[in-house]
Write an enzyme that holds these catalytic residues in place. Structure first.
Site, PDB file in Angstrom:
ATOM      1  N   LYS A  40       0.851  -1.209   0.000  1.00 47.99           N
ATOM      2  CA  LYS A  40       0.000   0.000   0.000  1.00 47.99           C
ATOM      3  C   LYS A  40       0.884   1.256   0.000  1.00 47.99           C
ATOM      4  CE  LYS A  40      -0.311  -0.218   5.021  1.00 47.99           C
ATOM      5  NZ  LYS A  40      -1.108  -0.708   6.163  1.00 47.99           N
ATOM      6  N   ARG A 138     -10.873  -0.207  14.444  1.00 49.76           N
ATOM      7  CA  ARG A 138     -10.917   0.351  13.096  1.00 49.76           C
ATOM      8  C   ARG A 138     -11.976  -0.432  12.343  1.00 49.76           C
ATOM      9  NH1 ARG A 138      -4.926   1.153  10.450  1.00 49.76           N
ATOM     10  NH2 ARG A 138      -5.286  -0.897   9.585  1.00 49.76           N
ATOM     11  N   HIS A 172      -6.307  -7.248  12.661  1.00 51.63           N
ATOM     12  CA  HIS A 172      -5.103  -6.411  12.653  1.00 51.63           C
ATOM     13  C   HIS A 172      -4.758  -6.025  14.086  1.00 51.63           C
ATOM     14  CE1 HIS A 172      -2.080  -4.041  10.712  1.00 51.63           C
ATOM     15  NE2 HIS A 172      -2.558  -2.878  11.095  1.00 51.63           N
ATOM     16  N   ARG A 231       1.313 -10.778   6.969  1.00 52.77           N
ATOM     17  CA  ARG A 231       1.171  -9.552   6.160  1.00 52.77           C
ATOM     18  C   ARG A 231       2.258  -8.521   6.499  1.00 52.77           C
ATOM     19  NH1 ARG A 231      -4.057  -9.663   8.497  1.00 52.77           N
ATOM     20  NH2 ARG A 231      -3.505  -7.719   9.541  1.00 52.77           N
ATOM     21  N   TYR A 277      13.609  31.315   6.252  1.00 51.11           N
ATOM     22  CA  TYR A 277      12.370  31.898   6.766  1.00 51.11           C
ATOM     23  C   TYR A 277      12.358  31.997   8.285  1.00 51.11           C
ATOM     24  CZ  TYR A 277      10.200  31.158   2.174  1.00 51.11           C
ATOM     25  OH  TYR A 277       9.892  31.186   0.850  1.00 51.11           O
ATOM     26  N   CYS A 324      12.729  24.827   3.812  1.00 48.38           N
ATOM     27  CA  CYS A 324      11.805  25.503   2.898  1.00 48.38           C
ATOM     28  C   CYS A 324      11.045  24.478   2.068  1.00 48.38           C
ATOM     29  CB  CYS A 324      12.559  26.441   1.966  1.00 48.38           C
ATOM     30  SG  CYS A 324      13.644  27.604   2.813  1.00 48.38           S
ATOM     31  N   ASP A 326      11.339  23.899  -1.150  1.00 45.53           N
ATOM     32  CA  ASP A 326      12.178  23.253  -2.162  1.00 45.53           C
ATOM     33  C   ASP A 326      13.665  23.249  -1.820  1.00 45.53           C
ATOM     34  OD1 ASP A 326       9.782  23.343  -3.768  1.00 45.53           O
ATOM     35  OD2 ASP A 326      10.274  25.467  -4.079  1.00 45.53           O
TER      36      ASP A 326
HETATM   37  C1  PLP Z   1      -0.326  -1.641   6.824  1.00 44.30           C
HETATM   38  C2  PLP Z   1      -0.892  -2.941   7.176  1.00 44.30           C
HETATM   39  C3  PLP Z   1      -0.067  -4.063   7.366  1.00 44.30           C
HETATM   40  C4  PLP Z   1       1.439  -3.980   7.371  1.00 44.30           C
HETATM   41  O1  PLP Z   1       1.890  -3.300   8.520  1.00 44.30           O
HETATM   42  P1  PLP Z   1       3.464  -3.223   8.866  1.00 44.30           P
HETATM   43  O2  PLP Z   1       3.517  -2.716  10.235  1.00 44.30           O
HETATM   44  O3  PLP Z   1       4.044  -2.274   7.865  1.00 44.30           O
HETATM   45  O4  PLP Z   1       3.997  -4.586   8.678  1.00 44.30           O
HETATM   46  C5  PLP Z   1      -0.671  -5.283   7.581  1.00 44.30           C
HETATM   47  N1  PLP Z   1      -2.018  -5.399   7.622  1.00 44.30           N
HETATM   48  C6  PLP Z   1      -2.838  -4.340   7.456  1.00 44.30           C
HETATM   49  C7  PLP Z   1      -4.313  -4.529   7.540  1.00 44.30           C
HETATM   50  C8  PLP Z   1      -2.308  -3.079   7.246  1.00 44.30           C
HETATM   51  O5  PLP Z   1      -3.126  -2.031   7.101  1.00 44.30           O
END
Ligand code: PLP
Length: 401
Positions: A40, A138, A172, A231, A277, A324, A326
């Site tokens: 992602k 979530r 998760h 994952r 700045y 800044c 850039d």
């Molecule tokens: C982002 C994400 C992961 C991976 O998380 P890491 O901490 O980068 O390994 C796994 N599962 C879900 C649902 C996520 O949103």
């Protein structure tokens, strides 16, 4: 060094060798469990169009993305393995899910019903993974103690919707990267709820498919929770989900991204002169100041004002004055022969000097994830394999090079 076809302003060097090394380490560590490579957010800034097909070649079993755009992007780049979308896909996009064989997280009955209705209307079936909220707060069927039976009812109803096919189930973790007693207890609680949810559904005759719950931290620290698939995200890219020794000792990783820029100008600066700045830096003595071609619009956080450091000619050069949009100025007083065009390492290695993404994150008050994801699209990505620059991608010009 990169080829001249990429604008030599600010660029990211990305080592596919490092990504391959990290992936193989993970694969060995998890044994028979499948690996869903989480790509992602443009593969955490590393460029999903290059890294996803590369990871497929290296043996990734699944891909995880946040949305349909990302899923279609990596399909376009040649990925054929299954893809799971973690977030919301509007039911109007069901035809694309089906057409491109993309699996969607089903995280409430109400949402899943909309997907199913549209799928039935179109005469297609959408693959889904049931998502359980075991304590992250979530997306997902809320598996708190009080709500557990209701969550199972909803998940069962979802699994029986005519337009959907359940091929997996997942949850998760909120605190797998907190190795203290409290964090570990919370992860164990979440894992136990998830297992109970899967078992309860199985007892009702629902095939829960592939079970998966481990993010990077859990991949490293909780091997007993790997189940059918893991994952990992951040560890693929060679960074740790947290800096504690209990986590970093589990696997040696190689960071895949190094960020570089160039010196635009070097000037002698008199004692008492102000820089950038807000005049947040005043020269305490005569100094040599280098302007560099990177700023917050490239992803170099403005919070690094007067705090960060970069590497010039193998030596550390502190950031002076405000970052800044850039440009960012460096104190190169003690570094001989600095000149326009010199390559500056923003994070990464130059000689014996190293600035890590973790150091940048700590100074900016954030986490390494944000440092690499913040890399802007105007920064070309330059890919290296077996030490050779094999491909460059410049989003600004939007064409493959
Ligand atoms: C982002 C994400 C992961 C991976 O998380 P890491 O901490 O980068 O390994 C796994 N599962 C879900 C649902 C996520 O949103």
């Amino acid at each position: 060094m990169i080829e001249s076809e990429v604008l030599r302003r600010t660029w990211a060097d990305i080592s596919l060798d490092a990504i391959e090394y990290n992936f193989k380490k993970i694969k060995t560590h998890v044994g028979s469990a499948m690996v869903m490579a989480v790509v992602k957010a443009d593969a955490y800034g590393h460029g999903d169009r290059m890294t996803a097909p590369f990871l497929e070649e290296a043996g990734a079993d699944w891909f995880g993305v946040s949305n349909l755009g990302e899923a279609l992007g990596i399909r376009e780049s040649g990925v054929t393995k299954p893809i799971l979308i973690f977030g919301n896909t509007p039911s109007q996009c069901v035809s694309e899910l089906a057409k491109w064989n993309v699996t969607q997280a089903a995280y409430s009955y109400e949402y899943a019903k909309k997907l199913s209705d549209e799928a039935v209307r179109l005469g297609v079936t959408v693959d889904v993974h049931l998502k359980f909220d075991t304590g992250m707060g979530r997306l997902g069927f809320v598996c708190s103690e009080d709500n557990f039976d209701l969550a199972i009812d909803e998940a069962e109803k979802t699994a029986r919707l005519p337009g959907l096919r359940v091929t997996g189930s997942f949850t998760h973790f909120a605190s797998a990267d907190e190795p203290d007693e409290d964090g570990v207890a919370y992860t164990k609680m979440q894992f136990s709820r998830f297992c109970r949810a899967c078992d309860a559904l199985k007892a009702r005759g629902v095939d829960v498919g592939i079970r998966h719950c481990c993010n990077s931290a859990a991949v490293l620290c909780f091997p007993e929770m790997h189940l059918d698939m893991v994952r990992p995200g951040i560890i693929l890219y060679g960074l740790y989900p947290a800096a504690q020794e209990e986590i970093t000792c589990r696997m040696k990783l190689k960071p895949a991204m190094e960020l570089r820029t160039v010196v635009s100008l070097v000037k002698d600066y008199e004692k008492g002169g102000c820089i950038s700045y807000g005049r947040r830096f005043t020269a305490p003595e005569d100094m040599k100041i280098a302007s560099t071609a990177i700023g917050y619009a490239d992803g170099y956080h403005r919070l690094l004002t007067n705090r960060g450091r970069m590497i010039v000619r193998g030596k550390y050069a502190p950031v002076v004055g405000s970052v800044c949009m850039d440009q960012t100025m460096l104190d190169v007083t003690g570094i001989p022969n600095v000149a326009e065009g010199d390559v500056v390492t923003v994070f990464g290695r130059d000689g014996d000097a190293v600035v890590s993404a973790d150091e940048v994150a700590a100074l900016a008050g954030t986490i390494n994830y944000e440092v690499i994801c913040a890399l802007a699209r105007r920064v070309p990505r330059c890919y290296y394999l077996r030490g050779e620059n094999i491909h460059n991608f410049d989003y600004a010009r939007w064409k493959e090079k």
